[in-house]
Write a protein that holds these residues in place. Structure first.
Motif, PDB file in Angstrom:
ATOM      1  N   HIS A 155      -6.420  43.144  12.357  1.00 30.46           N
ATOM      2  CA  HIS A 155      -5.312  43.675  13.156  1.00 30.46           C
ATOM      3  C   HIS A 155      -5.814  44.485  14.347  1.00 30.46           C
ATOM      4  CE1 HIS A 155      -6.422  46.909  10.441  1.00 30.46           C
ATOM      5  NE2 HIS A 155      -5.744  47.773  11.182  1.00 30.46           N
ATOM      6  N   LYS A 207      -7.204  41.990  16.969  1.00 33.72           N
ATOM      7  CA  LYS A 207      -6.091  41.236  17.556  1.00 33.72           C
ATOM      8  C   LYS A 207      -5.389  42.080  18.613  1.00 33.72           C
ATOM      9  CE  LYS A 207      -1.912  38.649  16.238  1.00 33.72           C
ATOM     10  NZ  LYS A 207      -0.936  39.331  17.081  1.00 33.72           N
ATOM     11  N   MET A 208      -5.134  43.342  18.305  1.00 36.95           N
ATOM     12  CA  MET A 208      -4.477  44.232  19.266  1.00 36.95           C
ATOM     13  C   MET A 208      -5.347  44.433  20.506  1.00 36.95           C
ATOM     14  SD  MET A 208      -1.500  45.201  17.969  1.00 36.95           S
ATOM     15  CE  MET A 208      -0.992  46.860  18.437  1.00 36.95           C
ATOM     16  N   ARG A 221      -7.591  42.330  21.755  1.00 34.67           N
ATOM     17  CA  ARG A 221      -7.625  41.110  22.559  1.00 34.67           C
ATOM     18  C   ARG A 221      -6.293  40.876  23.273  1.00 34.67           C
ATOM     19  NH1 ARG A 221     -12.001  38.246  22.548  1.00 34.67           N
ATOM     20  NH2 ARG A 221     -13.635  38.733  21.057  1.00 34.67           N
ATOM     21  N   GLU A 222      -5.228  41.386  22.715  1.00 35.83           N
ATOM     22  CA  GLU A 222      -3.917  41.260  23.363  1.00 35.83           C
ATOM     23  C   GLU A 222      -3.629  42.433  24.288  1.00 35.83           C
ATOM     24  OE1 GLU A 222      -1.171  40.836  20.148  1.00 35.83           O
ATOM     25  OE2 GLU A 222      -1.798  38.780  19.676  1.00 35.83           O
ATOM     26  N   ASN A 223      -4.576  43.372  24.359  1.00 29.77           N
ATOM     27  CA  ASN A 223      -4.448  44.566  25.204  1.00 29.77           C
ATOM     28  C   ASN A 223      -3.194  45.364  24.862  1.00 29.77           C
ATOM     29  OD1 ASN A 223      -5.274  46.412  27.134  1.00 29.77           O
ATOM     30  ND2 ASN A 223      -4.319  45.313  28.824  1.00 29.77           N
ATOM     31  N   LYS A 224      -2.933  45.464  23.563  1.00 33.29           N
ATOM     32  CA  LYS A 224      -1.814  46.266  23.077  1.00 33.29           C
ATOM     33  C   LYS A 224      -2.362  47.510  22.384  1.00 33.29           C
ATOM     34  CE  LYS A 224       1.180  42.250  22.256  1.00 33.29           C
ATOM     35  NZ  LYS A 224       1.911  41.474  21.217  1.00 33.29           N
ATOM     36  N   ARG A 233     -12.738  46.085  23.404  1.00 36.90           N
ATOM     37  CA  ARG A 233     -12.309  45.949  24.795  1.00 36.90           C
ATOM     38  C   ARG A 233     -13.510  45.962  25.744  1.00 36.90           C
ATOM     39  NH1 ARG A 233      -7.991  43.854  26.336  1.00 36.90           N
ATOM     40  NH2 ARG A 233      -8.088  45.076  28.261  1.00 36.90           N
TER      41      ARG A 233
END
Length: 205
Positions: A92, A95-96, A98-101, A159
């Motif tokens: 998780h 994933k966050m 890579r999605e820049n969240k 990141r």
């Protein structure tokens, strides 16, 4: 920069020819390194595929990084599998990243962690992460924060790696990441956040 005692830790990576004015350049391009290590890369790939451990997203460049760091196929394979297991356990977080969240707990560390990428450093030269270990807020050592803190650090490491990987592929040379540890104000008897220590160990194994 500042009058502090700093240590530089370097990744197993090289400086891009056209992207690192003032920092020098590697003697070999990414293309040459891949050609030189072709047999080892193929051996590592076959070995990982045979045990179902090769991630679909990982190509020859990713495998090359492991081989340059760990020197031979068995050690590189062991390290790669260990990394994949760790990534699955913290899927998780990655994933966050890579999605820049932002992570849900990111707000807890605003203004309390004296570390981050130096935005005045030319990204084309690589990345420069500054960690002012002497200025951790004392609340960061509290046990209930350690899980969120570890994930916060891993998020930003991912990141940073994404940026390095992008530069590597665009420049044709493996790009170096730098970490500066600033010991100004450090009390050697003070406790460091356990999650920060753990994250450092993860990065070097």
């Amino acid at each position: 920069l500042l009058p502090f005692l700093a240590l530089l830790f370097f990744c197993n990576v090289s400086i891009p020819r056209d992207c690192a004015v003032g920092l020098g350049r590697a003697s070999q391009s990414l293309k040459d390194l891949l050609a030189e290590n072709l047999n080892a890369v193929e051996d590592l790939k076959r070995s990982l595929e045979s045990v179902g451990q090769l991630a679909e997203k990982d190509d020859d460049i990713v495998l090359l990084r492991y081989l340059l760091e760990f020197k031979d196929v068995p050690k590189a394979e062991e390290a790669y599998i260990k990394a994949q297991d760790f990534r699955k356990a913290h899927a998780h977080v990655f994933k966050m990243a890579r999605e820049n969240k932002p992570l849900p707990a990111a707000y807890k560390f605003q203004g309390t962690l004296p570390s981050g990428l130096w935005d005045q450093f030319d990204a084309k030269k690589g990345t420069l992460w500054i960690n002012r270990v002497g200025f951790f807020h004392k609340s960061m050592t509290e046990q209930h924060l350690q899980k969120d803190l570890l994930e916060h650090i891993l998020y930003h490491k991912e990141r940073t790696f994404m940026l390095l990987d992008k530069l590597t592929r665009s420049c044709g040379y493996l790009v170096k990441g730098y970490t500066v540890l600033d010991f100004q104000g450090l009390n050697f008897f003070a406790k460091q956040p356990p999650a920060a220590v753990e994250a450092s160990k993860i990065s070097t194994t």
